[in-house]
Each structure stands twice: as structure tokens, then as C-alpha cells.
Design an enzyme around this catalytic site. Structure first.
Site, short mmCIF file in Angstrom:
data_model
loop_
_atom_site.label_atom_id
_atom_site.label_comp_id
_atom_site.label_asym_id
_atom_site.label_seq_id
_atom_site.Cartn_x
_atom_site.Cartn_y
_atom_site.Cartn_z
N HIS A 469 0.79 -1.23 0.00
CA HIS A 469 0.00 0.00 0.00
C HIS A 469 0.83 1.29 0.00
O HIS A 469 0.34 2.33 -0.42
CB HIS A 469 -0.92 0.01 1.22
CG HIS A 469 -2.18 0.80 1.02
ND1 HIS A 469 -2.22 1.97 0.30
CD2 HIS A 469 -3.45 0.57 1.43
CE1 HIS A 469 -3.46 2.43 0.29
NE2 HIS A 469 -4.23 1.60 0.96
N TYR A 585 -15.07 6.08 7.85
CA TYR A 585 -14.00 6.50 6.95
C TYR A 585 -14.38 6.11 5.53
O TYR A 585 -14.66 4.95 5.24
CB TYR A 585 -12.70 5.81 7.35
CG TYR A 585 -11.46 6.17 6.54
CD1 TYR A 585 -10.46 6.94 7.11
CD2 TYR A 585 -11.28 5.72 5.23
CE1 TYR A 585 -9.31 7.26 6.40
CE2 TYR A 585 -10.15 6.04 4.52
CZ TYR A 585 -9.17 6.80 5.09
OH TYR A 585 -8.04 7.13 4.38
N THR A 598 -4.77 10.65 -0.90
CA THR A 598 -6.13 10.43 -0.41
C THR A 598 -6.50 11.47 0.65
O THR A 598 -5.65 12.14 1.22
CB THR A 598 -6.27 9.03 0.22
OG1 THR A 598 -5.37 8.93 1.33
CG2 THR A 598 -5.98 7.95 -0.79
#
Length: 781
Positions: A469, A585, A598
Site C-alpha cells: 500500500h 471513513y 487520499t
């Protein structure tokens, strides 16, 4: 060892008669062709650097400016030439020639400076245009005159076909929101989750923070924003991802799935051949910058630089991302053995049939794993500090270093799994769940979780990926995976018997077994890391289900955003599941800004969880409240995308406070709040690659991730076509209050109940005096 002999370009022996030199012309030719490919890539990079460096102008525009300037000076050149014919002295002629040369040089220098000034002006104008975001807040179908003018000017400046990174230098920097605005929006987001006294206490903490420490931290943050291209991204990558010392498997890595209904071939080696080829074709497009950076009128730049040839290396305090310029091989794992598979030969990319041939050689290789080799990948699945210590002590030299380098420098990692996965079988629902868990963590040792992404090819031809990630977010990997699946199925294709197309050069050298010397200490740590990873994997409860009752087609007919509809449905599902609302979220992208990644959309709002509606109130009131909640969600999403989010700003303020060595009770409490409902939408970004009308079965399953909170849910969803939404739900078995399957049922029911509420009564509706919509309005509460 035939491949070793083929790699030798020349041999020589010393004899009493002299030196006997033997050249291998085939090997020399391969070296030559490989060098040609390398130089072609360098020239291509240099060419692309020039093209994107002068964007939105073009290199040829320089010649136009030079010709225009020289044309204005033609009269002066003519006068000098005419004077030359009237003067006979050779010295005078030399002086005139020198004057003409100086005039030409001056014209070239002036033209170049003028051209560069025009480029800077155009780029500044483009940056101003890309800084305009008010169009996002306009109602659908009601475009203002300002936005129309903006679109026209943007198209004029962006008329020339851009390369992948052409917009990078023209993108605006992410702005630092006013601290007062961020605190106001934060308090608004937590208002429905706190009691009266709790909210008053939090408001007092926020006011105290703003009046004391907040403004000081804000000044440092603004100073960083002036200096850095993005004041968030580097800290986000380092502190959220790279400095984490817990396992990245499940906690950070995520997965992507194959088609839901279709497996293009049941031949494992063939599916691997096409998949690897498609990935390498995508890498070629990235290297040549042929991917489109513009989607409609949005400047959408993908974070592709570190997609291939990248690995995350462990450290004691922080990990490091290592990226290599190029790699001509992939690393392959099969039944406990590691291989290096060369995918280029003499500068030529192997065709899919040749890669299938090489993969089949690996599958047919009967050699057993070396001692300690079979579960070595567990080091990447466990805690980071033990892996860092083992790497420094036992993998920094010798045969272990060479083999580890082969894995880390590979274009990507491939696992040839000996299991079968997919939906088909006696238990389709359970098979999908097992498929998700396999991609998320596998056996905890048969993936290399440090690689930027790993491809998994199953025994029955199904495939999938697991992605690290830190280097990029899911939409970047989703773009890659869409291209891979579409290229595999619709462009490369297979023969009737399921094999890859093309011819095979059977003189290809065998894939190279990687050699290891694993001492007892490393094997002990492998066992320990595997135990940690197995406990983590066994605790994950995954549930994947396609929602087929309706999709975005029916939702859009109601003039409601499909994402807002789904998010509010998730709020209702969580309320029914847990008896209350929670901090939610939702990931959104900040691609409108340079190096944007993001931002968080806090989907739970006052509008999405009203408490003042009674069961006896009419369905019309419920519909009105729902539309208010949907509009609120859309506004929150737009704010997050345009740099006015909450959480990244507060996160950076917290980082500054740590650098200054000061504590903030407010920031500490905010950043410790658990996200019990973490959600993300996987967008389909290349619909043109999939013809769902003629090939309706080629439906993407999307992907998912592990739960963020120990007592919460992770929910990923992908809107496929007009009539389907695929959901991925995860939670932990260790929490008795969560159950992924139960929550999946709640999501399905919430979606149907809200649609029933919003759908007007028709002539075919029940004659019940209250009507079905009003009945559903009571169910919702």
C-alpha cells in the site's frame, strides 16, 4: 546447465602455440540487441522529458518562433547583403559576414528566450485553470457561464495530446486549510456521535487548541507547504505506512480479484503467460508515457513511477521503498521454490506462448525446496523489526543476497498456487470468501508481501493480485488490473485448447532456480514470523457477495449519487447491526493536486443519522431527509477532493507537534479515535476496455482489504455496469460484536429498504392505505 553456456560470449585458452580465442556470435548478438533496447529506452525517456518539459507547447513551436523572428529581421539582412556587393575590400566582407553571424546568433538566442517565456506563461495559465474547482459544486445540468468559459480555455490549452506526466508541473499545490475551518468541520462530524457533555468537552478542547498551540503549528505547516510540492504525501507515506512495525499483511496490503463468472482458460501456465505479458505491456506504456493522464476534464495523473521494479525493504525504525529503473525478469514461487524468469531475450519481450512454456517448465520441475526455502516468504508477513534484523545479518552478502536481490529487483512477484479458487462449485458464496482470504494472505508464506504487487495464478486458471500500500493507493493498482484483465481476455486471447497464442523458441534457457543458504537462526525466525502471520490471518473474517437486485441504473433515475446512496445504506446497516452510529471513513482522492493521494470523507453526519423522525411521520418526510443526507455527503466528498478535508490537515498538525516536542490533548484524542466502519469504492476507470453489452459475463469482482479496527468492519465495493454492486466485507473473529456475513445481510437489506422508500408508488403497488414506501419508512427507524 545449458543456459550457463549460452550466456558465455567468448572463451579463451592459453596454449604453447598462443591464445585460442573462441567467440559465441549468438551470445554477442543477444548482448548487442539487449544494448540496443536499453539505448532505445534512454532515447525515448529523453524525448519524453523534452516533450513534457515544454507542455502545453511543443518542441516544434520553437522552430516556428525562430522563423518568425528571422522573418522580421529579413530587411536588415538584405541591407547588409546589398552593402556587401558595393564594397570590394575583403576585410570589409569579413566584417559584414561577422555582423550577419552575430545577427543570426542574436536572433536564435532571443527566439529561444521568447519561446521559454511563452511556455512559462502558458504553464502559469494552465495552473490557474487547474486551480478552479467550483465546477464540482454546481448542480447536475446547471453549468454556470464561468465554468463553461473555464472548460473552453482548458480545452484550448490542453489541445495537444499530453503524455502521462505532462500535467505534473502544472498541477496546483495542495492548499493548507484555515485551522478554524478544519476545527469547525471536525466538530460538525463528531456531533452525532457524542452526547451533550462529551461534545461540550470536545468543543472546549478544540477552542483551547486553536487559541494556543494550533496557530503555532499552522505557521510551520504553511512554511512546509511553500517549500514542498505536497505538504501531506511524504509524511503520510512515512508515518502511516513505512514506520509501522506491525505486519503489513492484512493490516496494510489489499487484494484484487479476477472476473466473477468467467475464467478465460483453465490452463494455469497459459493464464500466467497472458497475465505476465499484459502486465509487461502496461509497463511499456508507463515507460513510454502513453497512458492518458486526462479523464474528461479532470487532470488525473496516476502514481505509476514506482509501480514496477519496486520493493519495500524493512528497517528497524522505518522501511524504505526501493525502485529500480528497469528489470528484465520476474520472480516466481511454486511449491516452496523460488525462480528467476527472464521475460526478455536479446531485447525482445517473449510472446505469451513462450512465457507459458517457461512457466510450464517451473510447474514440471520436480526438485524439492532447499532447507528453509519453502516458508521463507513468512519473513515479509510477520513483524518488521525481526525481518529487518534477519535481512541485515544473513541476507547482505553471498548467495542469499544474490537471490534476495533477484526477488526485490524483479518487475513483480508471481505465485503459482497449487489450490483452486473462484465462485463455481457446490458452495459459491463460501468459495468467494475463501478466494478473498487466499488473495489477502494466502498461506502467509507463499506471497512476497514486500513487492509493490504480487500476482497469484491458481491451479484452475483463476488469478488475482496482492498489492503493497505505501507506494500508491488502490485506484492506481485498479487501473493496472483493469488493463491486465481486458488485455488478457480480449486482445491476447487463447487457442481452442486453452493455450496462449504464438510460437515457441524451445532454445530458451530454463528459468533459474534461486539458491539459498538458510541458517538455523533464520529458520527459527521464519517459524516465529509465520506464527504471528497465521494468527493474524486466521482472525480475518472475509465475506464477498454480488448484490444483483439493482445497481446504479435505478439509483441514478432517482437523481441521487450512487456513492451517496451506498454510503447512507452502510450507515443504516451498521446502525441495525450494532445499535448505533460510528465514525466512518470513506477514502477519496486528491488527484486534482500535485502528488495528491487520499483524503477522508467522514460519511457519518448529522444529516445521515437523524434522531428526530418518529415512526408516525410520513414517507415523504423520510425521503426529504434522505435527499438532504445525500446532498450533504456529496458536499463532503467535494470538499475532500478540493483540499478542504479534515483528517490530513489534523494529521500534519500532529506531526509538527511531535517534531516540536509539544503535546496536544486535542490532537492526541482526535488521532486515537477508531474508524469502526472503514469504506472504499473501487472505481472502474476504463469502461472502454470492457464490452458488457456483448460480453456481460466479464464482470469485475473488484477487491478488498482487512478491517482497520479490531471491533469494526472494512467494506469495499465496486459498481459494475448498471445492475450490480459487488461488496467485500471484512472483520475479526476475535470480536464477538462483529460478523462479516451478518453485516453483508444488513447491507443488502438496507439497500433494498432505502430503494423502496425512495421509489414512488405505482399503479401496480399494493392498495394498502399506508403504501409500501410508508411501511418501509417505519422499518428504517
Amino acid at each position: 546447465m545449458a543456459e550457463a553456456h549460452q550466456a558465455v560470449a567468448f572463451q579463451f585458452t592459453i596454449t604453447p602455440e598462443g591464445i585460442d580465442l573462441q567467440l559465441s556470435y549468438q551470445a554477442l548478438n543477444q548482448i548487442y540487441l539487449s544494448g540496443v533496447r536499453s539505448w532505445k529506452k534512454r532515447v525515448s525517456r529523453m524525448r519524453n522529458s523534452v516533450i513534457k518539459g515544454v507542455y502545453p507547447a511543443s518542441p516544434s513551436s520553437w522552430l516556428f518562433v525562430v522563423i518568425a523572428i528571422l522573418a522580421t529581421m529579413s530587411d536588415k539582412v538584405y541591407v547588409l547583403s546589398h552593402a556587401e556587393s558595393d564594397i570590394q575590400g575583403s576585410v570589409t566582407q569579413c566584417v559584414i559576414y561577422l555582423a550577419q553571424g552575430q545577427t543570426m546568433v542574436s536572433a536564435l538566442v532571443f527566439s529561444t528566450l521568447l519561446w521559454l517565456s511563452l511556455i512559462l506563461t502558458l504553464r502559469f495559465c494552465l495552473k490557474l485553470l487547474l486551480s478552479y474547482h467550483r465546477w464540482m459544486f454546481e448542480q447536475h445540468g446547471r453549468v454556470s457561464t464561468t465554468t463553461k468559459v473555464w472548460v473552453t480555455l482548458l480545452r484550448l490549452l490542453s489541445g495537444r495530446k499530453p503524455l502521462l506526466y505532462s500535467y505534473q508541473t502544472s498541477l496546483p499545490h495542495l492548499p493548507v486549510p484555515a485551522i478554524k475551518d478544519t476545527l469547525t468541520r471536525y466538530l460538525e462530524s463528531v456531533r452525532p456521535l457524542l452526547t451533550g457533555p462529551e461534545f461540550e468537552r470536545m468543543s472546549e478542547l478544540a477552542n483551547q487548541f486553536e487559541s494556543t498551540l494550533g496557530n503555532r503549528l499552522q505557521r510551520y505547516l504553511k512554511l512546509k507547504a511553500l517549500w514542498a510540492t505536497n505538504y501531506v504525501s511524504d509524511w503520510w507515506e512515512e508515518y502511516i505506512y513505512l514506520r509501522s512495525r506491525s505486519p503489513i499483511m492484512v493490516n496494510s496490503n489489499y487484494y484484487g480479484m479476477d472476473f466473477l463468472y468467467v475464467t478465460p482458460t483453465a490452463v494455469q501456465a497459459a493464464r500466467a503467460g497472458n497475465t505476465i505479458t499484459a502486465l509487461l505491456l502496461y509497463r511499456r506504456k508507463v515507460n513510454r508515457e502513453e497512458l492518458k493522464p486526462v479523464r474528461n476534464i479532470l487532470s488525473v495523473v496516476l502514481s505509476c513511477e514506482r509501480m514496477f521494479n519496486t520493493t519495500r525493504t524493512p528497517g528497524d525504525e522505518t522501511d524504505v521503498l526501493q525502485h529500480w529503473q528497469d528489470s528484465e525478469f520476474v520472480a516466481v514461487y511454486h511449491r516452496g521454490r523460488f525462480f528467476r524468469l527472464w521475460v526478455y531475450r536479446a531485447g525482445r519481450l517473449l510472446c505469451p506462448r513462450e512465457i507459458e512454456f517457461q512457466i510450464q517448465r517451473i510447474l514440471d520441475d520436480p526438485s524439492p525446496p532447499q532447507p528453509g526455502e519453502d516458508k521463507l516468504g513468512a519473513l515479509t508477513a510477520g513483524d518488521r523489526i525481526p525481518w529487518s534484523q534477519m535481512r541485515k545479518q544473513y541476507f547482505s552478502s553471498g548467495v542469499n543476497k544474490r537471490s534476495l536481490d533477484a526477488i526485490e529487483r524483479a518487475a513483480f512477484f508471481v505465485t503459482l498456487d497449487d489450490e483452486e479458487q473462484g465462485m463455481k462449485g457446490d458452495d459459491p458464496a463460501g468459495n468467494l470468501d475463501r478466494y478473498a482470504k487466499s488473495l489477502l494472505h494466502g498461506k502467509c508464506y507463499d506471497r512476497w508481501f514486500d513487492k509493490s504487487f504480487s500476482i497469484v495464478i491458481y491451479k484452475n486458471g483463476k488469478n488475482g493480485l496482492n498489492a503493497e500500500h505505501s507506494w500508491a493507493d488502490a485506484p492506481t493498482v485498479a487501473h493496472l488490473w483493469e488493463y491486465t484483465l481486458a488485455t488478457d481476455a480480449f486482445q491476447l486471447g487463447y487457442t481452442e485448447d486453452g493455450h496462449c497464442k504464438g510460437e515457441v523458441d524451445r532454445s530458451l534457457p530454463h528459468p533459474q532456480r534461486l539458491l539459498w543458504d538458510i541458517p538455523t537462526e533464520v529458520q527459527t525466525q521464519v517459524t516465529s514470523s509465520l506464527a504471528v502471520a497465521t494468527a493474524l490471518a486466521d482472525n480475518v473474517d472475509c465475506h464477498v457477495f454480488p448484490f444483483r437486485e439493482f445497481g446504479k441504473g435505478r439509483i441514478k433515475k432517482l437523481r441521487i449519487s450512487p456513492d451517496a446512496f451506498i454510503q447512507i445504506s452502510l450507515q443504516l446497516a451498521y446502525y441495525r447491526d450494532r445499535g448505533g452510529f460510528c465514525l466512518t471513513y470513506e477514502a477519496s482522492m486528491t488527484r486534482l493536486f500535485r502528488e495528491g493521494r487520499t483524503e477522508t470523507v467522514r460519511s457519518c453526519s448529522n444529516e445521515s443519522c437523524p434522531t428526530g423522525v418518529n415512526n408516525d411521520e410520513c414517507s415523504e418526510q423520510c425521503r426529504r431527509l434522505f435527499r438532504l443526507a445525500a446532498e450533504k455527503h456529496q458536499n463532503l466528498y467535494r470538499l475532500a477532493m478540493t483540499g478542504a478535508g479534515i483528517d490530513r490537515h489534523l494529521f500534519c498538525l500532529y506531526v509538527v507537534s511531535k517534531y516540536l516536542g509539544v503535546d496536544s490533548p486535542f490532537l492526541k484524542e482526535v488521532l486515537s479515535e477508531p474508524w469502526r466502519l472503514s469504506t472504499s469504492q473501487t472505481p472502474i476507470q476504463q469502461m472502454e476496455l470492457f464490452d458488457l453489452k456483448n460480453h456481460p459475463d466479464f464482470i469485475s469482482l473488484g477487491g478488498g482489504f482487512g478491517p482497520v479496527a479490531d471491533d469494526g468492519y472494512g467494506v469495499s465495493y465496486i459498481i459494475v455496469g448498471e445492475d450490480m454492486i459487488n461488496f467485500h466485507v471484512s472483520s475479526k473473529y476475535s470480536c464477538s460484536d462483529t460478523d462479516s456475513h451478518r453485516f453483508g445481510v444488513q447491507i443488502s437489506q438496507a439497500l433494498q429498504d432505502i430503494l423502496a422508500l425512495l421509489t414512488p408508488e405505482t399503479k401496480t403497488a399494493s392498495s394498502n392505505s399506508k403504501g409500501p414506501a410508508q411501511t418501509q419508512s417505519k422499518k428504517l427507524l
